[in-house]
Enzyme design. Structure first.
Site, short mmCIF file in Angstrom:
data_model
loop_
_atom_site.label_atom_id
_atom_site.label_comp_id
_atom_site.label_asym_id
_atom_site.label_seq_id
_atom_site.Cartn_x
_atom_site.Cartn_y
_atom_site.Cartn_z
N ASP A 188 17.28 43.12 59.69
CA ASP A 188 18.47 42.53 59.07
C ASP A 188 19.58 42.39 60.13
O ASP A 188 20.54 43.16 60.15
CB ASP A 188 18.91 43.42 57.90
CG ASP A 188 19.92 42.73 57.00
OD1 ASP A 188 20.19 41.53 57.23
OD2 ASP A 188 20.44 43.40 56.09
N GLY A 227 29.79 42.99 50.06
CA GLY A 227 30.90 42.39 50.78
C GLY A 227 31.18 43.08 52.11
O GLY A 227 31.89 42.57 52.96
N SER A 266 28.53 44.10 53.96
CA SER A 266 27.34 43.80 54.76
C SER A 266 27.69 43.06 56.03
O SER A 266 28.59 42.23 56.04
CB SER A 266 26.40 42.91 53.97
OG SER A 266 25.66 43.70 53.11
N GLY A 267 26.93 43.35 57.06
CA GLY A 267 27.15 42.67 58.33
C GLY A 267 28.23 43.34 59.15
O GLY A 267 28.37 43.08 60.34
N HIS A 309 20.88 38.99 56.08
CA HIS A 309 20.81 38.69 54.64
C HIS A 309 22.06 37.97 54.14
O HIS A 309 22.06 37.41 53.05
CB HIS A 309 20.51 39.96 53.83
CG HIS A 309 21.68 40.85 53.59
ND1 HIS A 309 21.90 42.01 54.28
CD2 HIS A 309 22.70 40.76 52.70
CE1 HIS A 309 23.00 42.59 53.83
NE2 HIS A 309 23.50 41.84 52.87
N1 ARG Z 1 23.99 44.45 50.77
C1 ARG Z 1 25.37 44.68 50.64
C2 ARG Z 1 26.16 43.45 51.04
O1 ARG Z 1 25.59 42.39 51.03
C3 ARG Z 1 25.80 45.94 51.34
C4 ARG Z 1 25.28 47.10 50.61
C5 ARG Z 1 25.60 48.38 51.22
N2 ARG Z 1 25.32 49.33 50.21
C6 ARG Z 1 25.52 50.63 50.31
N3 ARG Z 1 25.32 51.37 49.29
N4 ARG Z 1 25.93 51.14 51.44
O2 ARG Z 1 27.35 43.45 51.21
#
Ligand code: ARG
Length: 517
Positions: A371, A463, A465-466, A326
């Site tokens: 993902d 931030g 993510s990944g 994503h």
């Molecule tokens: N989708 C988020 C990103 O793009 C990460 C979200 C993780 N959220 C959480 N509550 N653990 O960085």
């Protein structure tokens, strides 16, 4: 020095004469009766006016003599031609000095002007490039600009598909084609026997480094593997049904040969690591996190799109970064990405360039499953205390309930807040599928896993993510269990973080890396 001022003041008109008559020095030397002061110079010239200070309003013409005046400058002229120029009283001869000045003037002014003009051209060119880069993509082959949103939109707008050639691609890997797997416990090797459709343990008998290399090539690793021998008695051998040895065929193919009697003659099995990984100085351990050092988590990287941190990622091999799919939504142009490695403080200069980006073929933007993505770097990273790969889990990795896990990243330190400047680490626990599904209305699939604290306060956020969710495995190495994927808000009570389960995608990861070998 007042003499200098005097010289300077009268030199200008002379210089322009010199330019048409010869060198500045020669001309000056032959001028008679150099004035020692303005009044003297004025006296020498018949009819020349006494120079009066210019009115501040610039209306000098008002004091000028009538038109009948002999032609010549209104300013006090230089010495009369043909007469040696005496040195100004109280100073040594100035011919050499003033000559130098006039040479300076002849060369410096045009050089400075040229430099200024060139600098302005460069500044304008940079501005034009910045504007174009932000709004247009330039098709080199068809020599045309297209709006930026047509770059990597899946439709060809330049000749030769140029605008679609360096974008993310989706890759499908057929898991039936994978014939190698590594167990979680002791990294033992198993190979698939296509003829009997069975997984087999590999006995250490006749095993060597060439065979190890050949097997690691099947997993997409090209470096030097490390292997050892583990007594069969120490292993729960239920995850494969037979025991075999490996014969190397001349065409670099391996052949699996079942051993008669169903036991390894040597009594030992092959333990194989295609890369030395998961080594950190840390032995235990974003919202609710604390500052860390990169030496604790040397596989952590920052993924940056046009100089902005977007996501985290992890190093798997010298030119492979694992991350979330994503992260590439609306940012599919490979050449605009950079990877920062080996630093805890978020920096944006000199990142590693990216060669290719692969997304899981079944991933759909704004949806949760699949993902996962891999980035292939243009150049190999050089490993050090702050740049190291993380281990992948074994195919049968299975963590105990509430296992302690660690997650790291530069993501927001509060829901709706701003990025961290120093790498953050937080310790969280594995959350059961039942609990997680009750929090997320049964959206949690077996290819995801949940981790966090039910009471909230410790979680990943935008931030992060990944980035890698890691555990300190029983083989005394850190291994990546999850990839930061999604969650409802950040750190809210009763809403834990959801992660892509890495062990569900091993075939995809190895398959993509092998394709690119
Ligand atoms: N989708 C988020 C990103 O793009 C990460 C979200 C993780 N959220 C959480 N509550 N653990 O960085």
């Amino acid at each position: 020095m007042s003499a200098g001022v005097e010289e300077t003041d009268i030199a200008s008109p002379l210089n322009s004469a010199a330019a048409t008559e010869g060198t500045g020095n020669a001309t000056k030397a032959t001028r008679p009766t150099a004035p020692t002061s303005r009044t003297t110079g004025a006296n020498v010239r018949a009819g020349g006016p006494t120079r009066t200070p210019r009115p501040a309003n610039g209306a000098a013409g008002a004091t000028r003599p009538p038109a009948s005046r002999a032609p010549g400058p209104t300013r006090t002229p230089g010495p009369v031609r043909g007469m040696p120029r005496p040195a100004p009283s109280g100073t040594q001869p100035v011919g050499y000095k003033s000559g130098r000045r006039s040479v300076l003037r002849r060369y410096c002014v045009p050089i400075t002007t040229t430099i200024l003009v060139l600098a302005s051209i460069v500044v304008i060119a940079i501005l034009v490039k910045v504007v174009l880069d932000n709004y247009y993509y330039f098709c080199l082959k068809s020599f045309k600009f297209i709006p930026l949103d047509k770059w990597c939109d899946g439709k060809s707008d330049c000749s030769g598909d140029e605008d679609e050639s360096r974008c993310v691609h989706r890759v499908e890997v057929d898991s039936r084609s994978s014939v190698v797997r590594i167990t979680e416990q002791a990294s033992l090797l198993q190979l698939y026997m296509i003829s009997t459709q069975q997984w087999s343990w590999i006995c250490s008998d006749s095993w060597d480094s060439n065979k190890a290399k050949a097997v690691c090539t099947q997993l997409g690793f090209s470096g030097d593997p490390v292997f050892s021998h583990v007594p069969t008695t120490e292993v729960d051998t239920r995850s494969a049904s037979i025991f075999s040895t490996v014969q190397q065929l001349s065409n670099r193919e391996l052949q699996v040969v079942p051993v008669s009697g169903g036991r390894c003659p040597s009594g030992t099995l092959v333990s194989l690591r295609c890369t030395v990984c998961g080594a950190s100085h840390k032995r235990e351990r974003i919202i609710g996190g604390s500052d860390s050092t990169i030496e604790n988590w040397p596989w952590q990287v920052s993924l940056q799109f046009m100089g902005q941190h977007v996501c985290g990622g992890s190093i798997l091999a010298p030119h492979w970064i694992l991350t979330a799919a994503h992260c590439f939504k609306g940012q599919e142009q490979v050449d605009r990405w950079r990877i920062q490695v080996g630093m805890a403080k978020l920096t944006f200069l000199f990142g590693s360039q990216v060669d290719k980006i692969f997304l899981h073929n079944q991933y759909v933007y704004d949806q949760k499953p699949y993902d996962i993505a891999l980035m292939k770097l243009k150049n190999d990273l050089s490993y050090s205390g702050s740049v190291q790969p993380i281990c992948l889990p074994g195919f049968n990795s299975n963590l105990p309930p509430s296992a302690t896990l660690w997650v790291t990243g530069w993501g927001n330190t509060q829901e709706g807040g701003s990025l961290a400047t120093i790498l953050q680490q937080v310790s969280i626990r594995l959350i059961s599928y039942e609990t997680c599904n009750s929090q997320y209305f049964n959206q949690i699939q077996s290819t995801m896993l949940c981790a966090g604290r039910e009471a909230g306060g410790a979680d990943t956020c935008q931030g992060d993510s990944g980035g890698p969710l890691v555990s300190y495995g029983n083989s005394s190495r850190w291994e990546q269990i999850g990839i930061v994927s999604w969650g409802d808000g950040c750190g809210r009570p009763g809403k834990v973080g959801v992660y892509t389960k890495v062990s569900s995608y091993l075939d995809w990861i190895y398959g993509v890396m092998k394709r690119e070998l």
